[in-house]
Design a protein around this motif. Structure first.
Motif, PDB file in Angstrom:
ATOM      1  N   GLN A  86      -2.292   2.666  -4.691  1.00  0.00           N
ATOM      2  CA  GLN A  86      -2.637   2.802  -3.276  1.00  0.00           C
ATOM      3  C   GLN A  86      -2.158   4.157  -2.778  1.00  0.00           C
ATOM      4  O   GLN A  86      -2.662   5.172  -3.229  1.00  0.00           O
ATOM      5  N   TRP A  87      -1.188   4.189  -1.887  1.00  0.00           N
ATOM      6  CA  TRP A  87      -0.735   5.460  -1.333  1.00  0.00           C
ATOM      7  C   TRP A  87       0.260   6.168  -2.252  1.00  0.00           C
ATOM      8  O   TRP A  87       0.447   7.374  -2.134  1.00  0.00           O
TER       9      TRP A  87
ATOM     10  N   SER B 210       2.749   1.171  -3.896  1.00  0.00           N
ATOM     11  CA  SER B 210       1.920   0.903  -5.073  1.00  0.00           C
ATOM     12  C   SER B 210       1.353   2.191  -5.665  1.00  0.00           C
ATOM     13  O   SER B 210       0.886   3.083  -4.942  1.00  0.00           O
TER      14      SER B 210
ATOM     15  N   ARG C 177       0.823  -1.217   0.000  1.00  0.00           N
ATOM     16  CA  ARG C 177       0.000   0.000   0.000  1.00  0.00           C
ATOM     17  C   ARG C 177       0.852   1.260   0.000  1.00  0.00           C
ATOM     18  O   ARG C 177       0.395   2.314  -0.439  1.00  0.00           O
TER      19      ARG C 177
END
Length: 426
Positions: free
Chosen positions: A262-263, A259, A256
């Motif tokens: 993701q963040w 990626s 996370r």
């Protein structure tokens, strides 16, 4: 007579407990489309359950095979290792065929489509159609371990590492540093792609787990149990250092964080890619080794001396620890069963509920755990060889008591008893 009396060394409760934990994590990782994998240790650090399995296998091998080398010599020890390799080899072949044949039977019956509208090719998801489409190449490849699909790559790695035990023990007969030099030398050669094994006869793909790299972790556990490496001290500074290693690693391992979907922390992603050779799984990068050692040290501290922290926390916790230890004691049959159970659980989940709901995810994991526990206890029961134990007998009743000999035979019985007491010359 054997001049070296063999005393059975008591099992280390920590070894069995952490091997059992590793077996449960491996099952979670192998269950298809399982969102529980988002919470296994591999998501927060470079090392994962594979390291637990390999390291603990090294420790267990030192206990199981080391004394054979000591008492009976190198030749007998090598013969014992060869026998274990033979067992693991056929375990791998049998496990592969059960899954490959089972999935194809289900696929060709069209049952999944008729009953549940499932059109996914579960055979292709494991890359197993080669067994039927390229049989003349894949079957010899399966038997010679030159075709190793990724789902079935741990046991072949273990076979090769077992074959290296006589090499390490031979080097250790001259000096323990020589044994370390052999292990580190093999690891270094794998880092520069000088040692690898082919995974497919029709491509250049190599084994996902390079055994010449992973053996260094195996023999680290082996060396601890042999006494070649002393147990680390319980040191507050060392605890802080290991905890720092584990925490600092998270941004570069947790998907996370780096990626793009993701963040999207760009600097973490850039650093992760820059250090890829240091955490890559196939060649067992150095950072994987350091991360695992830090995590293992913290777990060792948490368990306490001789595992005393694992006990004494109530009856419920005590039963939990014993169950996990039983799974760890039977790690090979449990691991073999876990791959089959994971595929079966994934199929049943998809047939009944589908993948997305939380209830089928929980049930497919918990019921799988229950199946692994059942396998461990059944395997333990068979290994205890209950058929060798004397049968349980009840208190004899009046009709079961031996009858007195007839009066005319009394003198004969007395003479026989007298003869039995006479010394016999041989």
């Amino acid at each position: 007579m054997n001049a070296h009396p063999q005393t059975k060394r008591p099992r280390d409760p920590r070894l069995d407990f952490f091997r059992g934990i590793g077996m449960f994590i491996i099952y979670i990782a192998h269950l298809p489309w399982n969102w529980w994998t988002l919470w296994i240790p591999a998501r927060f650090g470079f090392s994962d359950a594979t390291e637990i399995f390999v390291f603990c296998s090294g420790m267990a091998s030192a206990l199981a095979f080391g004394k054979i080398f000591d008492l009976h010599g190198w030749g007998m020890g090598a013969a014992r290792i060869l026998h274990r390799m033979w067992q693991v080899y056929w375990a791998h072949i049998g496990q592969f065929l059960v899954i490959a044949v089972g999935l194809v039977m289900i696929h060709e019956s069209n049952f999944l489509n008729d009953c549940c509208g499932l059109t996914q090719d579960y055979v292709a998801s494991l890359n197993l159609w080669h067994l039927y489409n390229k049989t003349e190449v894949s079957l010899p490849g399966l038997m010679t371990l030159t075709w190793v699909p990724n789902y079935f790559d741990i046991l072949p790695m273990y076979i090769v590492i077992l074959a290296l035990i006589p090499v390490i023990m031979l080097a250790a007969r001259y000096s323990v540093p020589a044994a370390f030099a052999v292990s580190i030398g093999l690891w270094l050669a794998s880092q520069f792609d000088l040692l690898s094994l082919p995974a497919e006869p029709w491509s250049d793909r190599e084994w996902f787990f390079n055994p010449f790299a992973w053996q260094m972790l195996f023999f680290t556990g082996f060396a601890f149990m042999r006494g070649w490496i002393p147990a680390p001290p319980v040191n507050r500074k060392l605890i802080l250092l290991c905890a720092t290693v584990v925490i600092v690693t998270i941004p570069f391992a947790y998907f996370r964080v780096y990626s793009e979907h993701q963040w999207d922390v760009a600097w973490a992603r850039d650093i992760r890619e820059a250090i890829r050779p240091l955490w890559i799984k196939t060649e067992f990068g150095l950072f994987r080794y350091l991360h695992f050692l830090a995590l293992a040290y913290l777990a060792w501290i948490a368990a306490g001396e001789h595992g005393r922290h694992l006990l004494g926390h109530g009856a419920l916790w005590g039963r939990f620890v014993k169950v996990v230890q039983k799974v760890g004691q039977q790690s090979l049959p449990v691991f073999m069963a876990s791959l089959v159970i994971a595929q079966a659980a994934g199929l049943l989940r998809d047939m009944v509920w589908g993948r997305g709901d939380w209830l089928p995810q929980i049930l497919s994991n918990l019921l799988g755990f229950a199946a692994l526990i059942a396998v461990a206890y059944v395997a333990g029961w068979y290994k205890s060889q209950p058929w060798r134990k004397p049968p349980a007998t009840s208190t004899p009743g009046p009709s079961d008591r031996p009858k007195s000999p007839p009066a005319e035979d009394t003198d004969q019985h007395a003479r026989s008893a007298s003869d039995e007491r006479k010394p016999v010359l041989t």
